[in-house]
Motif scaffolding. Structure first.
Motif, PDB file in Angstrom:
ATOM      1  N   MET A   1       0.843  -1.202   0.000  1.00  0.00           N
ATOM      2  CA  MET A   1       0.000   0.000   0.000  1.00  0.00           C
ATOM      3  C   MET A   1       0.878   1.252   0.000  1.00  0.00           C
ATOM      4  O   MET A   1       1.928   1.286   0.637  1.00  0.00           O
ATOM      5  N   THR A   2       0.414   2.275  -0.715  1.00  0.00           N
ATOM      6  CA  THR A   2       1.151   3.532  -0.807  1.00  0.00           C
ATOM      7  C   THR A   2       0.913   4.372   0.446  1.00  0.00           C
ATOM      8  O   THR A   2      -0.225   4.548   0.885  1.00  0.00           O
ATOM      9  N   GLN A   3       1.976   4.866   1.036  1.00  0.00           N
ATOM     10  CA  GLN A   3       1.846   5.730   2.197  1.00  0.00           C
ATOM     11  C   GLN A   3       1.134   7.031   1.815  1.00  0.00           C
ATOM     12  O   GLN A   3       1.326   7.569   0.720  1.00  0.00           O
ATOM     13  N   LEU A   4       0.311   7.516   2.718  1.00  0.00           N
ATOM     14  CA  LEU A   4      -0.446   8.743   2.494  1.00  0.00           C
ATOM     15  C   LEU A   4      -0.110   9.774   3.560  1.00  0.00           C
ATOM     16  O   LEU A   4       0.259   9.421   4.686  1.00  0.00           O
ATOM     17  N   LYS A   5      -0.246  11.019   3.194  1.00  0.00           N
ATOM     18  CA  LYS A   5      -0.120  12.113   4.152  1.00  0.00           C
ATOM     19  C   LYS A   5      -1.497  12.706   4.380  1.00  0.00           C
ATOM     20  O   LYS A   5      -2.166  13.117   3.435  1.00  0.00           O
ATOM     21  N   LEU A   6      -1.907  12.754   5.642  1.00  0.00           N
ATOM     22  CA  LEU A   6      -3.241  13.241   6.012  1.00  0.00           C
ATOM     23  C   LEU A   6      -3.150  14.608   6.669  1.00  0.00           C
ATOM     24  O   LEU A   6      -2.337  14.832   7.562  1.00  0.00           O
ATOM     25  N   ALA A   7      -4.004  15.514   6.208  1.00  0.00           N
ATOM     26  CA  ALA A   7      -4.198  16.801   6.876  1.00  0.00           C
ATOM     27  C   ALA A   7      -5.687  16.980   7.109  1.00  0.00           C
ATOM     28  O   ALA A   7      -6.504  16.679   6.230  1.00  0.00           O
ATOM     29  N   ALA A   8      -6.061  17.441   8.298  1.00  0.00           N
ATOM     30  CA  ALA A   8      -7.473  17.672   8.622  1.00  0.00           C
ATOM     31  C   ALA A   8      -7.592  18.985   9.373  1.00  0.00           C
ATOM     32  O   ALA A   8      -6.856  19.219  10.343  1.00  0.00           O
ATOM     33  N   ARG A   9      -8.491  19.825   8.920  1.00  0.00           N
ATOM     34  CA  ARG A   9      -8.660  21.130   9.554  1.00  0.00           C
ATOM     35  C   ARG A   9     -10.138  21.457   9.743  1.00  0.00           C
ATOM     36  O   ARG A   9     -11.007  20.960   9.024  1.00  0.00           O
ATOM     37  N   ARG A  10     -10.378  22.302  10.719  1.00  0.00           N
ATOM     38  CA  ARG A  10     -11.728  22.786  11.004  1.00  0.00           C
ATOM     39  C   ARG A  10     -11.968  24.092  10.247  1.00  0.00           C
ATOM     40  O   ARG A  10     -11.101  24.958  10.185  1.00  0.00           O
ATOM     41  N   GLU A  11     -13.160  24.229   9.685  1.00  0.00           N
ATOM     42  CA  GLU A  11     -13.575  25.480   9.062  1.00  0.00           C
ATOM     43  C   GLU A  11     -14.949  25.857   9.590  1.00  0.00           C
ATOM     44  O   GLU A  11     -15.802  24.982   9.776  1.00  0.00           O
ATOM     45  N   THR A  12     -15.173  27.129   9.846  1.00  0.00           N
ATOM     46  CA  THR A  12     -16.478  27.616  10.271  1.00  0.00           C
ATOM     47  C   THR A  12     -17.184  28.259   9.089  1.00  0.00           C
ATOM     48  O   THR A  12     -16.663  29.189   8.470  1.00  0.00           O
ATOM     49  N   LEU A  13     -18.356  27.728   8.765  1.00  0.00           N
ATOM     50  CA  LEU A  13     -19.157  28.247   7.668  1.00  0.00           C
ATOM     51  C   LEU A  13     -20.208  29.201   8.230  1.00  0.00           C
ATOM     52  O   LEU A  13     -20.943  28.845   9.157  1.00  0.00           O
ATOM     53  N   ARG A  14     -20.263  30.387   7.696  1.00  0.00           N
ATOM     54  CA  ARG A  14     -21.248  31.364   8.127  1.00  0.00           C
ATOM     55  C   ARG A  14     -22.501  31.261   7.264  1.00  0.00           C
ATOM     56  O   ARG A  14     -22.419  31.227   6.039  1.00  0.00           O
ATOM     57  N   LEU A  15     -23.658  31.223   7.914  1.00  0.00           N
ATOM     58  CA  LEU A  15     -24.907  31.215   7.179  1.00  0.00           C
ATOM     59  C   LEU A  15     -25.295  32.641   6.814  1.00  0.00           C
ATOM     60  O   LEU A  15     -25.004  33.583   7.557  1.00  0.00           O
ATOM     61  N   ALA A  16     -25.948  32.798   5.687  1.00  0.00           N
ATOM     62  CA  ALA A  16     -26.368  34.123   5.254  1.00  0.00           C
ATOM     63  C   ALA A  16     -27.430  34.697   6.177  1.00  0.00           C
ATOM     64  O   ALA A  16     -27.532  35.917   6.337  1.00  0.00           O
TER      65      ALA A  16
END
Length: 332
Positions: A1-16
């Motif tokens: 299996m090919t090694q993977l690099k994982l990145a995970a981030r939080r984003e805040t979505l503003r409602l109109a």
């Protein structure tokens, strides 16, 4: 299996604007964006979680971190189903794996999924709960909509007035209502009679999750859709005879892989299939758009509630939603 690099981030979505349903008012929402890279290709996925299950951004990130070593070791989509629990975290990783796979193969994601090339589909456009007058005005503003979904709050008299006002304002559209668990079983007869009078075509989740057996023997002339009661493919068999429609959301079931399995089991069990969404950007809608090609009902209007969507984005025209491969997947 090919090694993977994982990145995970939080984003805040503003409602109109604030959005009200039974028991909740939303002004913004946090999502998790996951990126997987093999050094040459990259895949992305967005998860919004399930608020009524406590699947918030912290929980999604924690689920991802627990599985990080297995993911980065080169996990595939089938292995992910065994490694992570259903929810928004797995959804983000699963969709990133789909895009990564499509880009590695230089093949559109729909083709990897084994379905025909996606076409624009009619989607519902949702009216948050408000006064009858405000909701009727909102229905009028959805000038191009072919289908409207109405959020109810469990206030029976007011909800009936809301639906009647919307129908009076728009006698030309398909209408479905979403109760979000707001009613008691003793209120259903009166509610359904009023919905029939207003030519409503779908009633979604009228009772609380856990009260599914109260629907056994309830002869409803309107199709009943399970949402909060319907999480993964494991729930399909238990809903037969209580609901006629299963609302699949990628955040509930944990990604497109499980969503396609769920749709297949629904068909085998004689249930109709709906695709819905938690609030999210076009990055979250794009995988669901693939599932939408297999569905009887489509509710993919989440980005319309945002103050700002991603670019490129899905598009809406003449009551239909369209998603091109440049939004997510392999664009060629």
């Amino acid at each position: 299996m090919t090694q993977l690099k994982l990145a995970a981030r939080r984003e805040t979505l503003r409602l109109a604007a604030p959005f009200r349903i039974s028991g909740h008012v939303f002004e913004n929402c946090d999502v998790i964006v996951a990126t997987l890279s093999d050094g040459e290709h990259e895949g992305r996925g967005e998860g919004g979680g399930v608020y009524y299950l406590g699947d918030d951004a912290d929980h999604m990130l924690a689920d991802i971190e627990k599985a990080r070593s297995a993911i980065e070791a080169g996990i595939d989509r089938e292995g992910l189903l065994q490694t992570m629990p259903a929810g928004g975290g797995r959804n983000a990783i699963d969709c990133a794996l789909w895009e990564l796979e499509a880009r590695r193969q230089a093949t559109p994601t729909w083709q990897v999924a084994g379905i025909n090339q996606p076409q624009p589909v009619v989607t519902t456009f949702t009216l948050g709960a408000d006064t009858p007058e405000a909701m009727a005005a909102g229905a009028t503003r959805y000038a191009e909509a072919q289908a409207i979904k109405v959020k109810l709050t469990g206030e029976l008299n007011l909800d009936i007035s809301r639906v009647a006002a919307i129908r009076a304002a728009r006698d030309d559209v398909w209408i479905g209502v979403d109760a979000n668990q707001g009613f008691a079983v003793g209120e259903l007869d009166r509610l359904v009679r009023a919905l029939v009078d207003c030519n409503v075509s779908l009633l979604e989740q009228p009772l609380a999750r856990g009260c599914e057996n109260d629907l056994i023997g309830f002869d409803c002339p309107i199709p009943l859709a399970a949402d909060e009661s319907a999480l993964t493919s494991a729930d399909v068999a238990s809903l037969v005879g209580k609901f006629s429609v299963f609302n699949i959301k990628l955040d509930k079931c944990g990604g497109l892989t499980e969503a396609l399995i769920t749709a297949k089991r629904c068909r085998e069990a004689g249930l109709e299939v709906m695709v819905g969404n938690m609030v999210g950007t076009s990055l979250a809608m794009a995988p669901a758009y693939i599932l939408a090609q297999l569905c009887d009902y489509v509710d993919l209007d989440g980005p319309t509630f945002l103050a700002k969507d991603r670019d490129p984005s899905i598009s809406y025209a003449k009551g239909k939603v369209r998603c091109d491969q440049n939004v997510w997947g392999y664009a060629g």
